[in-house]
Design an enzyme around this catalytic site. Sequence first.
Site, PDB file in Angstrom:
ATOM      1  N   CYS A 360      18.680 -49.732 -27.772  1.00  0.00           N
ATOM      2  CA  CYS A 360      18.606 -50.162 -26.375  1.00  0.00           C
ATOM      3  C   CYS A 360      17.855 -51.475 -26.155  1.00  0.00           C
ATOM      4  O   CYS A 360      18.326 -52.308 -25.358  1.00  0.00           O
ATOM      5  CB  CYS A 360      18.062 -49.047 -25.489  1.00  0.00           C
ATOM      6  SG  CYS A 360      16.604 -48.209 -26.120  1.00  0.00           S
ATOM      7  N   ARG A 389      14.637 -43.632 -38.558  1.00  0.00           N
ATOM      8  CA  ARG A 389      13.513 -42.923 -37.963  1.00  0.00           C
ATOM      9  C   ARG A 389      12.744 -42.165 -39.040  1.00  0.00           C
ATOM     10  O   ARG A 389      13.349 -41.537 -39.912  1.00  0.00           O
ATOM     11  CB  ARG A 389      14.001 -41.971 -36.870  1.00  0.00           C
ATOM     12  CG  ARG A 389      14.653 -42.745 -35.735  1.00  0.00           C
ATOM     13  CD  ARG A 389      15.150 -41.886 -34.617  1.00  0.00           C
ATOM     14  NE  ARG A 389      15.768 -42.709 -33.577  1.00  0.00           N
ATOM     15  CZ  ARG A 389      16.396 -42.244 -32.523  1.00  0.00           C
ATOM     16  NH1 ARG A 389      16.494 -40.930 -32.360  1.00  0.00           N
ATOM     17  NH2 ARG A 389      16.922 -43.057 -31.638  1.00  0.00           N
ATOM     18  N   GLN A 407      24.202 -44.382 -34.726  1.00  0.00           N
ATOM     19  CA  GLN A 407      24.403 -43.856 -33.374  1.00  0.00           C
ATOM     20  C   GLN A 407      25.634 -44.495 -32.734  1.00  0.00           C
ATOM     21  O   GLN A 407      25.838 -45.697 -32.855  1.00  0.00           O
ATOM     22  CB  GLN A 407      23.180 -44.147 -32.510  1.00  0.00           C
ATOM     23  CG  GLN A 407      21.974 -43.291 -32.812  1.00  0.00           C
ATOM     24  CD  GLN A 407      20.898 -43.473 -31.757  1.00  0.00           C
ATOM     25  OE1 GLN A 407      20.635 -44.579 -31.312  1.00  0.00           O
ATOM     26  NE2 GLN A 407      20.261 -42.383 -31.369  1.00  0.00           N
ATOM     27  N   ASP A 409      26.218 -45.590 -29.756  1.00  0.00           N
ATOM     28  CA  ASP A 409      25.295 -45.856 -28.669  1.00  0.00           C
ATOM     29  C   ASP A 409      25.931 -46.737 -27.607  1.00  0.00           C
ATOM     30  O   ASP A 409      26.527 -47.762 -27.928  1.00  0.00           O
ATOM     31  CB  ASP A 409      24.069 -46.568 -29.239  1.00  0.00           C
ATOM     32  CG  ASP A 409      22.781 -46.089 -28.614  1.00  0.00           C
ATOM     33  OD1 ASP A 409      22.839 -45.230 -27.725  1.00  0.00           O
ATOM     34  OD2 ASP A 409      21.719 -46.582 -29.030  1.00  0.00           O
ATOM     35  N   HIS A 411      25.132 -48.495 -23.620  1.00  0.00           N
ATOM     36  CA  HIS A 411      24.216 -48.737 -22.513  1.00  0.00           C
ATOM     37  C   HIS A 411      25.011 -49.353 -21.375  1.00  0.00           C
ATOM     38  O   HIS A 411      25.710 -50.347 -21.563  1.00  0.00           O
ATOM     39  CB  HIS A 411      23.062 -49.633 -22.954  1.00  0.00           C
ATOM     40  CG  HIS A 411      22.193 -48.960 -23.973  1.00  0.00           C
ATOM     41  ND1 HIS A 411      22.370 -49.128 -25.323  1.00  0.00           N
ATOM     42  CD2 HIS A 411      21.193 -48.049 -23.825  1.00  0.00           C
ATOM     43  CE1 HIS A 411      21.499 -48.371 -25.975  1.00  0.00           C
ATOM     44  NE2 HIS A 411      20.778 -47.707 -25.080  1.00  0.00           N
ATOM     45  N   LYS A 493      17.091 -37.090 -18.342  1.00  0.00           N
ATOM     46  CA  LYS A 493      18.358 -37.111 -19.082  1.00  0.00           C
ATOM     47  C   LYS A 493      19.098 -35.798 -18.920  1.00  0.00           C
ATOM     48  O   LYS A 493      18.509 -34.754 -18.642  1.00  0.00           O
ATOM     49  CB  LYS A 493      18.129 -37.391 -20.564  1.00  0.00           C
ATOM     50  CG  LYS A 493      17.406 -36.273 -21.307  1.00  0.00           C
ATOM     51  CD  LYS A 493      17.228 -36.602 -22.787  1.00  0.00           C
ATOM     52  CE  LYS A 493      16.461 -35.478 -23.499  1.00  0.00           C
ATOM     53  NZ  LYS A 493      16.243 -35.771 -24.931  1.00  0.00           N
ATOM     54  N   HIS A 539      21.470 -44.899 -20.592  1.00  0.00           N
ATOM     55  CA  HIS A 539      21.569 -44.749 -22.049  1.00  0.00           C
ATOM     56  C   HIS A 539      22.533 -43.601 -22.337  1.00  0.00           C
ATOM     57  O   HIS A 539      22.468 -42.556 -21.691  1.00  0.00           O
ATOM     58  CB  HIS A 539      20.218 -44.380 -22.663  1.00  0.00           C
ATOM     59  CG  HIS A 539      19.109 -45.323 -22.364  1.00  0.00           C
ATOM     60  ND1 HIS A 539      18.502 -46.087 -23.336  1.00  0.00           N
ATOM     61  CD2 HIS A 539      18.469 -45.622 -21.205  1.00  0.00           C
ATOM     62  CE1 HIS A 539      17.538 -46.800 -22.790  1.00  0.00           C
ATOM     63  NE2 HIS A 539      17.490 -46.528 -21.489  1.00  0.00           N
TER      64      HIS A 539
END
Length: 666
Positions: A360, A389, A407, A409, A411, A493, A539
């Site tokens: 992000c 991570r 991911q 991902d 946005h 979320k 997100h």
Amino acid sequence: MSTVSELRITLDGREQVVAAGTTAGEALGADGRTVIAARVGGELRDLAYQVQDGDVVEPVEIGSADGRAILRHSTAHVMAQAVQELFPEAKLGIGPPVENGFYYDFDVPEPFTPEDLKRIEKRMREIVKQGQRFSRRAVSDEEARAELADEPYKLELIGLKGGAEAGSGGGIEQVDGSNVEVGAGQLTIYDNLDAKTGELCWKDLCRGPHLPTTRHIPAFKLMRSGGAYWRGSEKNPQLQRIYGTAWESRDKQDEYLKMLEEAEKRDHRKLGAELDLFSFPNEIGSGLAVFHPKGGVVRKVMEEYSRKRHEEAGYEFVYTPHITKGTLYEVSGHLGWYKDDMFPPMEVDGGDYYLKPMNCPMHNLVYRARGRSYRELPLRLFEFGSVYRFEKSGVVHGLTRVRGMTQDDAHIYCTREQMVDELKSLLTFVLDLLRDYGLSEFYLELSTRDDSDKFIGTDEDWAEATAALQEAAASSGLELVDDPGGAAFYGPKISVQARDAIGRTWQLSTIQVDFNQPKRFELEYQAADGSRRQPVMIHRALFGSIERFFGVLLEHYAGALPPWLAPVQVVGIPIGEAHVPHLEKVVAALRARGIRAEVDASADRMQKKIRNAQKAKIPYMLLAGDDDVSKDAVSFRYRNGEQNNGVPIGEAIEEIVKAVEQRVQI
């Protein structure tokens, strides 16, 4: 108006008068078997709790979520008592209920053996039969320290003020990875008292509540033991953790144990090796997967289909680096709130660089790279971004908990006016795509903030973001479960929880509303009236990660992936060597239509080739002998063992192509 000897309470929505000194159990008429506790004014209480004037009292049944937690926590106490009786040198850690069971941590000189677990379980059954009574009493800090002077870990929790072991009551908070109560409330100790004499058998610092007696534990079983760091930190001593399960009936426990047997057969780590899909070489490191050619095919197909769907939905594709200066995460706030989950920095050119733990902040820089107009919004940025991570070694688990992941991902940047409609559309998109991969049972979890200081932003922003998510969730028609305190530090979320083929729940997609990062990165757009305004940031990770979703699908299908995802979709099996050219012609025609097909031309006998194809879970086997060659046909053998002989080649190809294109599950 009630007198001193009479109290007015509310039961089942109706006001009733009871005598002073009446317990919750008496008021509810509970025998401790079906109704095992009470909820009084929203707080869980033992049945022995004496009701007060004005109390609203509700029953807690043993088969409910709260009831099972109380049952399991009580069973954890019985286990700890048995351990200390058999191993007097054992020091107590914590013993909370967890999903489907419980555990307790112990400091002991040597790890527990399977034989030890048998002895502990046998002693537990004796304690259960004794019907020892769980009795709660309040104590001061000084009294607790005096009574538990020989329990160093309990003394440490007392030092956290109110840090009793994790119970099923409220006020539970994460402390260094362990569920430990750290509230500022009254400390309590639970005594296990002999049913006949009332003498003390054992005691533990605990918030409760508990079952009335040990005899009210219907079914339990110890599962395994292993190491666990105290309070989840590798800097602390390693304790020995014993896991168990407990249920409201033997039948329910048997169902669970059968499910575990099926889950073991479906373990994606085992299937990954058997099907030659992926591995975790020691030379590379824990939690870092290598995908083999067949696994690479599956992953490629998953990604390609997802990209296609995103393109159709108006997403734009971006690519960002794997490392970045630490200043980026200072701006985003992640260094302050997330640093422990990031790999340590590497020094480059006199500055700290970090492996990217999330995409992000970089997507914010893409947005900020030039001026933006309201006409461009919603702007939907999408990336298959590799992130890293630092998961603790004890929680790394195959593909479902890794240190390096990709991911899917996205946005989305939109106006506040667009936010609700965008969330509704986004949730529909997410659910439709998950259904395309064969998942069909879902519920939603809404994670919001609590009173802890880990959350940033104004009350007004949080309220608006939460309301928008609630409205989007309502439009889906799915069950919505509250998860207070589970939000990210920057915003609430929705998590999509999916049930697999054997009823387990997996958290997959997440959708988060964020008013804070646009402020931190000073993101703006020019509104229709010429003013500069801040966008809302949403997100969204759809799979969560490619790796984890791969593992979930593998277990959902028990390795038998649907034809469109199978690494090898068709194998030609000749009855004899003379039939190989016929099948090679069929396979060439299939490949021309985009089907992943091959011929098994090995020296193995036909029956072994069929067994090999079944073990590899290939959806379609096409057999050919003299009759098939003469008729320009093949004989279908499906993965489930059914067979269809003498199918013309053209029809066979069309059947396979149609099943793949329509994502048919066989």
